[in-house]
Design a protein around this motif. Sequence first.
Motif, short mmCIF file in Angstrom:
data_model
loop_
_atom_site.label_atom_id
_atom_site.label_comp_id
_atom_site.label_asym_id
_atom_site.label_seq_id
_atom_site.Cartn_x
_atom_site.Cartn_y
_atom_site.Cartn_z
N THR A 154 0.69 -1.08 -0.01
CA THR A 154 -0.34 -0.34 0.16
C THR A 154 0.66 1.31 0.33
OG1 THR A 154 -0.34 0.05 2.08
CG2 THR A 154 -1.90 -1.07 1.16
N THR A 155 0.36 2.39 -0.74
CA THR A 155 1.14 3.56 -0.18
C THR A 155 0.26 4.42 0.81
OG1 THR A 155 1.30 3.83 -3.00
CG2 THR A 155 1.19 6.16 -1.75
N ARG A 156 1.21 5.18 1.52
CA ARG A 156 0.76 5.64 2.73
C ARG A 156 1.52 6.83 3.01
NH1 ARG A 156 -0.61 2.12 6.99
NH2 ARG A 156 -1.30 0.24 6.03
N GLU A 157 0.55 7.94 3.80
CA GLU A 157 1.52 9.09 4.15
C GLU A 157 1.54 9.72 5.58
OE1 GLU A 157 -1.12 11.91 1.36
OE2 GLU A 157 -0.30 12.25 0.47
N LEU A 158 2.27 9.79 6.17
CA LEU A 158 2.64 10.24 7.81
C LEU A 158 3.07 10.95 7.63
CD1 LEU A 158 2.45 7.86 9.71
CD2 LEU A 158 5.01 7.20 9.27
N GLU A 159 1.91 11.51 9.08
CA GLU A 159 3.04 12.48 10.19
C GLU A 159 3.61 11.74 10.95
OE1 GLU A 159 -0.80 14.69 11.27
OE2 GLU A 159 -1.93 14.98 9.41
N PRO A 160 5.13 12.03 11.03
CA PRO A 160 6.37 11.33 11.63
C PRO A 160 6.31 12.43 12.82
CG PRO A 160 7.36 12.17 10.01
CD PRO A 160 5.65 13.07 9.25
N VAL A 161 6.12 11.31 13.81
CA VAL A 161 6.52 11.78 14.97
C VAL A 161 7.01 11.97 15.76
CG1 VAL A 161 5.35 11.83 16.99
CG2 VAL A 161 3.32 12.01 15.55
N MET A 162 8.14 10.44 15.92
CA MET A 162 8.66 9.05 16.27
C MET A 162 9.90 8.65 15.86
SD MET A 162 8.75 7.92 20.42
CE MET A 162 8.02 9.23 21.21
N LEU A 163 10.91 8.76 16.26
CA LEU A 163 11.91 7.11 15.15
C LEU A 163 12.35 6.48 16.45
CD1 LEU A 163 14.26 8.46 12.37
CD2 LEU A 163 12.74 6.74 12.52
N TYR A 164 12.71 5.57 16.09
CA TYR A 164 12.76 4.73 17.53
C TYR A 164 13.60 3.29 16.82
CZ TYR A 164 8.33 2.38 17.38
OH TYR A 164 7.50 2.06 17.29
N TYR A 165 14.15 2.55 17.69
CA TYR A 165 14.93 1.59 17.88
C TYR A 165 14.84 0.72 18.89
CZ TYR A 165 19.40 -1.45 16.29
OH TYR A 165 20.51 -2.05 15.84
N LYS A 166 14.34 -0.76 18.36
CA LYS A 166 13.85 -1.90 19.62
C LYS A 166 14.19 -3.23 18.15
CE LYS A 166 9.67 -1.47 18.96
NZ LYS A 166 8.20 -1.99 19.59
N ARG A 168 16.53 -5.03 17.12
CA ARG A 168 17.87 -4.38 16.07
C ARG A 168 16.67 -4.04 15.24
NH1 ARG A 168 20.07 -10.68 16.18
NH2 ARG A 168 17.68 -10.88 16.50
N ASN A 169 16.26 -3.01 14.92
CA ASN A 169 15.45 -2.25 13.42
C ASN A 169 14.93 -1.29 13.88
OD1 ASN A 169 15.06 -4.44 10.92
ND2 ASN A 169 14.50 -5.82 13.43
N TRP A 170 15.08 -0.01 13.01
CA TRP A 170 14.29 1.13 13.33
C TRP A 170 13.11 1.36 12.91
CZ3 TRP A 170 16.45 4.78 15.35
CH2 TRP A 170 17.75 4.72 15.49
N TYR A 171 12.49 1.63 13.84
CA TYR A 171 10.70 2.06 13.52
C TYR A 171 10.23 3.21 13.45
CZ TYR A 171 10.04 -3.42 14.72
OH TYR A 171 10.17 -4.54 14.62
N VAL A 172 9.18 3.81 13.10
CA VAL A 172 8.75 5.30 12.75
C VAL A 172 7.52 5.01 13.69
CG1 VAL A 172 7.92 5.30 10.47
CG2 VAL A 172 8.69 7.44 11.75
N TYR A 173 6.97 5.98 14.37
CA TYR A 173 5.46 5.64 14.38
C TYR A 173 4.91 7.75 14.14
CZ TYR A 173 2.09 6.19 17.60
OH TYR A 173 0.54 6.58 19.09
N GLY A 174 3.80 7.81 13.96
CA GLY A 174 3.41 9.04 13.62
C GLY A 174 2.07 8.59 12.96
N PHE A 175 0.91 9.78 12.90
CA PHE A 175 -0.28 9.55 12.06
C PHE A 175 -0.39 9.21 10.56
CE2 PHE A 175 -4.51 11.76 10.78
CZ PHE A 175 -5.13 10.84 11.53
N CYS A 176 -1.09 8.52 10.07
CA CYS A 176 -1.21 7.69 9.08
C CYS A 176 -2.72 8.00 8.81
CB CYS A 176 -1.42 5.65 9.96
SG CYS A 176 -1.75 5.35 7.72
N ARG A 177 -1.93 8.86 7.07
CA ARG A 177 -3.78 9.42 7.01
C ARG A 177 -4.44 8.37 6.02
NH1 ARG A 177 -2.23 15.06 4.28
NH2 ARG A 177 -1.33 16.12 6.41
N ALA A 178 -4.33 7.54 5.69
CA ALA A 178 -4.93 6.31 5.30
C ALA A 178 -5.64 5.46 6.13
CB ALA A 178 -3.69 5.84 4.38
#
Length: 305
Positions: A154-166, A168-178
């Motif tokens: 899928t194609t997502r548009e995200l309002e990113p809030v935070m990056l974190y590493y857990k 052994r992988n990077w994740y981004v947390y934010g508001f998904c408009r879809a």
Amino acid sequence: MKLERLISMIYKLLNNEVVSASVLAEEFQVSQRTIYRDIDVICAAGFPVVSYQGMNGGYGMMDGYKLDKSLLGTYDVNSLITVLHSLSTVFEDERAQGTIERLKTVGTEHQTPSLAVNLETHRNDHDALRHLRKGITEHILVRFDYINTKNERTTRELEPVMLYYKYRNWYVYGFCRARQDYREFRLSRMMNLSLTPETFQRHLEVPKETVLPTKEWQDQVSDVVFRVSPEALAEALDHFQQADKQFNDDGSMTMRIPVYQPLQARWLRSFLLGLGSGVVVLEPLELREILKEQLQHALLQYEEV
């Protein structure tokens, strides 16, 4: 800009015995004449800058002049420097480098490091992380293609809030408009990431992560028991550190882990199949049948080979 340069110069002088005007001019991309004026300003502010003549001459702080070290202990400072250095490498962040310079003034020189942090990522991930970091700090909407746990693209548009590493992988947390809700996305599953021309207004409150009701969650958790052969122990232990473990007489290990909906857990099947003959599932019996069917289906792909 001038104030930032002056502050950086002060810490540079505190961290080095002698620094030449030419070196300072090259680092801060100004003329040596500007450096001379900056040194005068620093002296006027009360910092005891000393001028050293000769071939190896330059500027330095008067012997014995130190910043107050009472705020942070040496252990704290050196640990912070280690973590910041790793982050600055990933994000190529000049501000982090400046903070490292300042922290070094209260650290212990020539101390053998007791902590190392390596957040090394693939080169393509570096670019994605910097885009996401910019999106977070400047409130810029990001767009990307994403492969979810059902292998749907899928194609997502995200309002990113935070990056974190857990894990052994990077994740981004934010508001998904879809989805019109907050979501977590794993960097390794994101493709074609780009910053859009659109900015967004940060929401006043970021909702906490949704937690399943305790009773509902517990009702769908079952133990998975499997035996790991000696040649697959290291990989299994790396993945299931918190499992109940018991060594067997033949050198194998029996592991027991609680899994939410184990018969639907694709990640679990993928990992167990990845160990090949190094693992045998003991419970539940339904999971054994699922793995057997997947192995038979995989063999069909190679019948004509």
